[in-house]
Design a protein around this motif. Structure first.
Motif, short mmCIF file in Angstrom:
data_model
loop_
_atom_site.label_atom_id
_atom_site.label_comp_id
_atom_site.label_asym_id
_atom_site.label_seq_id
_atom_site.Cartn_x
_atom_site.Cartn_y
_atom_site.Cartn_z
N GLN A 451 43.03 1.51 -19.48
CA GLN A 451 43.32 0.72 -20.67
C GLN A 451 42.26 -0.36 -20.89
O GLN A 451 41.96 -0.74 -22.02
N THR A 452 41.68 -0.85 -19.82
CA THR A 452 40.69 -1.92 -19.93
C THR A 452 39.33 -1.42 -20.39
O THR A 452 38.52 -2.19 -20.90
N ASP A 453 39.05 -0.12 -20.22
CA ASP A 453 37.75 0.44 -20.58
C ASP A 453 37.88 1.96 -20.63
O ASP A 453 37.98 2.60 -19.58
N PRO A 454 37.90 2.56 -21.83
CA PRO A 454 38.14 4.01 -21.93
C PRO A 454 37.02 4.87 -21.35
O PRO A 454 37.16 6.09 -21.28
N SER A 455 35.91 4.25 -20.92
CA SER A 455 34.87 5.04 -20.27
C SER A 455 35.15 5.25 -18.79
O SER A 455 34.40 5.95 -18.10
N LEU A 456 36.24 4.67 -18.29
CA LEU A 456 36.67 4.87 -16.91
C LEU A 456 37.78 5.90 -16.89
O LEU A 456 38.82 5.72 -17.53
N LYS A 457 37.57 6.99 -16.18
CA LYS A 457 38.53 8.09 -16.18
C LYS A 457 38.75 8.61 -14.77
O LYS A 457 37.85 8.55 -13.92
N CYS A 466 41.19 15.28 -6.53
CA CYS A 466 41.20 14.21 -7.52
C CYS A 466 39.79 13.63 -7.61
O CYS A 466 39.08 13.54 -6.61
N ASN A 467 39.39 13.25 -8.81
CA ASN A 467 38.03 12.79 -9.03
C ASN A 467 38.02 11.57 -9.95
O ASN A 467 38.87 11.44 -10.83
N ARG A 468 37.01 10.73 -9.73
CA ARG A 468 36.86 9.50 -10.50
C ARG A 468 35.55 9.56 -11.30
O ARG A 468 34.48 9.79 -10.74
N GLY A 469 35.67 9.32 -12.61
CA GLY A 469 34.49 9.26 -13.47
C GLY A 469 34.32 7.84 -14.00
O GLY A 469 34.74 7.55 -15.13
N TYR A 470 33.75 6.98 -13.19
CA TYR A 470 33.58 5.56 -13.55
C TYR A 470 32.13 5.25 -13.91
O TYR A 470 31.75 4.08 -13.95
N ASN A 471 31.32 6.28 -14.17
CA ASN A 471 29.91 6.06 -14.46
C ASN A 471 29.54 6.41 -15.90
O ASN A 471 28.37 6.64 -16.21
N GLY A 472 30.54 6.46 -16.77
CA GLY A 472 30.28 6.69 -18.18
C GLY A 472 30.06 8.15 -18.52
O GLY A 472 29.99 9.01 -17.63
#
Length: 779
Positions: A451-457, A466-472
């Motif tokens: 919610q704070t930044d939609p580029s974080l998924k 499970c995977n984290r896409g926090y690099n845009g």
């Protein structure tokens, strides 16, 4: 000599060859294997006994018509572009590989539910070589020496979900994947392998596996003698539940052809993955006549899937293995006389490699330059350097192996496809495996957006955790645990707090964005007797410290998932309807009302809907007569009114008036069908926006309507035709994120249509798109 138990001959006419007699009765059966049955069970919850390709063809046709109307009437909606967010570095199941014989470093791959892909840099990166708008399930690829590429649609491995999306035949490309034309076997459902005659490349054999759910159809080995323009069955299966999974040509004697047959059938509550039809065959006259190979091989009915390979530099050397009908490895065999006789080999390492699901692999590959050097596909990659006398595990690659190919232009270079993607070794497969850096065919179950930044998924994937896409957009993703990755969540106020779940609700809580340390939640901390493969875990939109987790009982946490309290009885039908089948009787979805934290809606796999207005003090079941009775995939509550909620359902209508999307306007007492006009396909996700739109994700695309349904429009025109399993909407930015099962994560900005607002007369059942999206009309 060959053990001649059955012979089939190609008649002079064009009629099919006769079918060999059955060799035994008493077919061993086993429980449904997951996760494939999770996807299959919900799509067959309408009572159907098969998932025919025709259903998906019809649904895609309806989706295309809806898209065409949207382009005409609501052009701004159709012109919205979906953009690929990621991941490029995770990958997904690769089931076959074709090495371009002319172009250096060029390879083509079959992604299980992600289409055909091309690499021009020896597998470091891949680009699509298959139309986005076609079905994405691929089982086999092969290329002639002059660059004609063949693709067989539908996967022959009945697992991982992609069998849900069967194929519609063989396709040919004469421009290396730039364009394709279907050239036959439309009723084959799945293609396991191609074999091209090196002496006459217009002669190509195809192993047609057949429909897993429905006996009959195009099964067995087929031959084209005109480069794919026409096909004729040359080896009929011994019975109508058997299909071909392997076909090989002796390169020193192209008249000698080998085939593997597999007897397999899935029914709603059981699987039969072996039987009398499972067998190995040989032809010595180019496929005209066939004999079953039996000398030294088992002939009883407890035979599962066979794997079969020959040594290219010594085609008299053959290797084969077979599982039992229930799945465990049974035996490994070797022949040194072209299949006349077979000798059983040691099996200890082989047995371990197959775990309990030998049917998932079914492949052996032999070094073209060394008949004693071979690889057995299994959970681990198993390698033998002594002609199958012993095997050892090769490390450095993802689990679950499916395909290998040697590059004849580069000595020592080998390619590998497995559940994690594509790998290359420059050391003849013994070591030094390097993973592709760009492979965009990941199978996602879920996605969440910060919610704070939609580029974080974050997202949960089949076979890849499970995977984290926090690099845009386009940035690398990071693995953050889980087995298969299912539900994933980001804390609404703190993106460093991440939740991830493996199968059956084994979840964790992390305060390092999915990293360690992780607090386990789920089976040990919550109350339930049964948990769904994708166990729902959700935040209360009123309070980020309140969360809900549900097996067959709803659990609530008031301290952000640290501790839990049960707040419901069993809300399902009471447990499995078949102990050996899918574990029915679980909650599949839960949602709290954004305007009233005491109001919850719940859906189950056995078609039930429930609601409570007092935070679980009392639960009310919706009258089953109002509902379609199929698997409830998602519930969602209107952001402005707790009395308005939506439920989506899997399955097909199959000629009935069964609903895919339903709505209540009175807090759950009564429900009406608002999905009329949508393609007849499973609906997997639903989101009502604050300004009056309703978004749904389906097996055939994303669609949009007003809060009350009515007319539907397609949203965007360029989303690949992989099933949309999950939608996540970021209200402040209007970003809609779609998790696809085979083509990764996509984003789209939802247009504003001012006439669709919270002031709509919601009690008027006639209000739908008509009049609410006037500003989105063309012109």
């Amino acid at each position: 000599m060959l053990g001649l138990l059955a012979t089939v001959a190609l008649a002079a006419s064009s009629s099919p060859p006769p079918t060999a007699p059955s060799l035994a009765t008493n077919l061993p059966t086993g429980p449904m294997e997951l996760p494939d049955e999770w996807m299959t069970a919900q799509r067959m919850s309408d009572g159907s006994t098969d998932l025919s390709v025709a259903k998906y063809v019809n649904a895609r046709g309806a989706a295309n018509q809806l898209a065409a109307r949207t382009r005409s009437v609501y052009r701004p909606l159709a012109e919205r572009n979906w953009s690929f967010f990621g991941p490029h570095n995770i990958g997904g199941r690769v089931v076959d590989i074709a090495v371009d014989p002319q172009v250096p470093d060029q390879v083509f791959i079959a992604a299980a539910s992600g289409g055909v892909w091309k690499s021009s840099d020896a597998g470091a990166t891949f680009t699509p070589a298959w139309p986005d708008g076609w079905g994405q399930a691929i089982g086999a690829v092969a290329m002639t020496s002059d660059g004609v590429l063949f693709a067989g649609t539908g996967e022959a491995q009945p697992g991982g979900g992609s069998i849900t999306f069967g194929g519609d035949g063989v396709y040919r490309s004469t421009d290396r994947g730039a364009s394709w034309h279907r050239v036959g076997l439309a009723d084959s459902h799945a293609i396991g392998r191609f074999a091209i005659d090196p002496s006459n490349e217009d002669r190509i054999f195809a192993a047609a596996s057949g429909n897993l759910f429905v006996p009959g159809g195009e099964r067995g080995v087929y031959l084209t003698e005109d480069g794919g323009d026409s096909w004729q069955q040359v080896l009929a299966p011994p019975n109508d539940t058997t299909g071909a999974t392997e076909v090989l040509i002796d390169p020193s004697n192209p008249d000698r052809v080998y085939a593997a047959m597999w007897d397999h059938l899935r029914e709603p509550h059981q699987r039969t993955y072996g039987g009398p039809g499972s067998s190995l065959w040989r032809s010595d006259d180019g496929g005209q006549n066939w004999q079953r190979m039996t000398t030294g091989l088992p002939t009883d009915a407890d035979q599962g899937r066979w794997g079969l390979a020959l040594a290219p530099n010594n085609p008299q050397r053959l290797y084969a293995y077979v599982g039992t009908a229930l799945g465990p490895f049974r035996a490994f065999y070797r022949s040194d006389d072209g299949g006349d006789t077979w000798t059983q080999q040691p099996i200890s390492a082989n047995q371990a490699s197959q775990s309990t699901f030998s049917w998932w692999f079914g492949k052996i590959f032999v070094d073209p330059g060394n008949a004693n050097h071979l690889f057995l596909m299994g959970v681990n990659l198993m390698r033998s350097t002594n002609g199958a006398q012993s095997f050892s595990s090769v490390g450095g690659v993802h689990a679950d192996q499916h395909s290998m190919r040697w590059d004849p232009k580069v000595p020592g270079r080998v390619y590998l496809g497995n559940d994690g993607g594509f790998y290359r070794s420059q050391n003849n497969g013994a070591s030094g495996w390097v993973k592709s850096t760009d492979e965009r065919y990941t199978q996602f179950y879920t996605v969440d957006v910060a919610q704070t930044d939609p580029s974080l998924k974050v997202g949960g994937t089949q076979d890849n955790g499970c995977n984290r896409g926090y690099n845009g957009p386009g940035g690398p993703w990071n693995a953050i645990g889980c087995g298969d990755g299912l539900q994933t969540l980001i804390h609404p106020e703190n993106p460093n707090i991440v939740f991830g779940c493996s199968q059956y609700g084994a979840c964790y809580r992390s305060e390092t964005a999915g990293g360690t340390p992780r607090q386990n939640i789920g089976t040990g901390q919550t109350t339930s007797q049964r948990r769904n493969w994708l166990t729902p875990l959700q935040f209360d939109p009123n309070d980020p410290n309140v969360m809900y987790y549900a097996g067959n009982i709803v659990n609530r946490s008031t301290d952000n998932g640290r501790t839990w309290t049960a707040i419901s009885p069993d809300l399902t039908g009471g447990g499995p309807n078949d102990p050996s089948g899918y574990p029915w009787g679980t909650i599949t979805t839960i949602a709290a009302a954004p305007t009233d934290g005491n109001t919850l809606y719940v859906g189950t796999d056995d078609g039930k809907l429930w609601w409570t207005r007092d935070l679980g003090g009392s639960w009310h079941e919706v009258d089953p007569a109002q509902l379609p009775g199929t698997w409830v995939t998602r519930v969602a509550v209107n952001p402005n009114d707790a009395n308005i909620a939506y439920a989506t359902f899997s399955g097909f209508r199959s000629g009935s008036d069964r609903a895919h999307v339903m709505m209540t306007r009175d807090g759950g007492h009564t429900w009406t069908d608002i999905g009329r006009g949508l393609p007849d396909a499973p609906v997997n996700s639903v989101i009502p926006t604050a300004d009056g739109l309703l978004l749904v994700g389906t097996d055939v695309g994303v669609f949009l309507s007003g809060w009350n349904g009515g007319e539907w429009a397609a949203l965007g025109a360029d989303l690949p035709q992989a099933a949309v399993m999950y939608l996540r909407y970021h209200e402040p930015s209007r970003q809609l994120t779609a998790a696809t099962f085979g083509r990764g994560i996509y984003d789209l900005t939802v247009p504003r249509c001012p006439a669709a607002s919270t002031r709509l007369p919601l009690k008027d059942p006639g209000v739908g798109l008509v009049g609410t999206l006037s500003s989105c009309r063309a012109g």
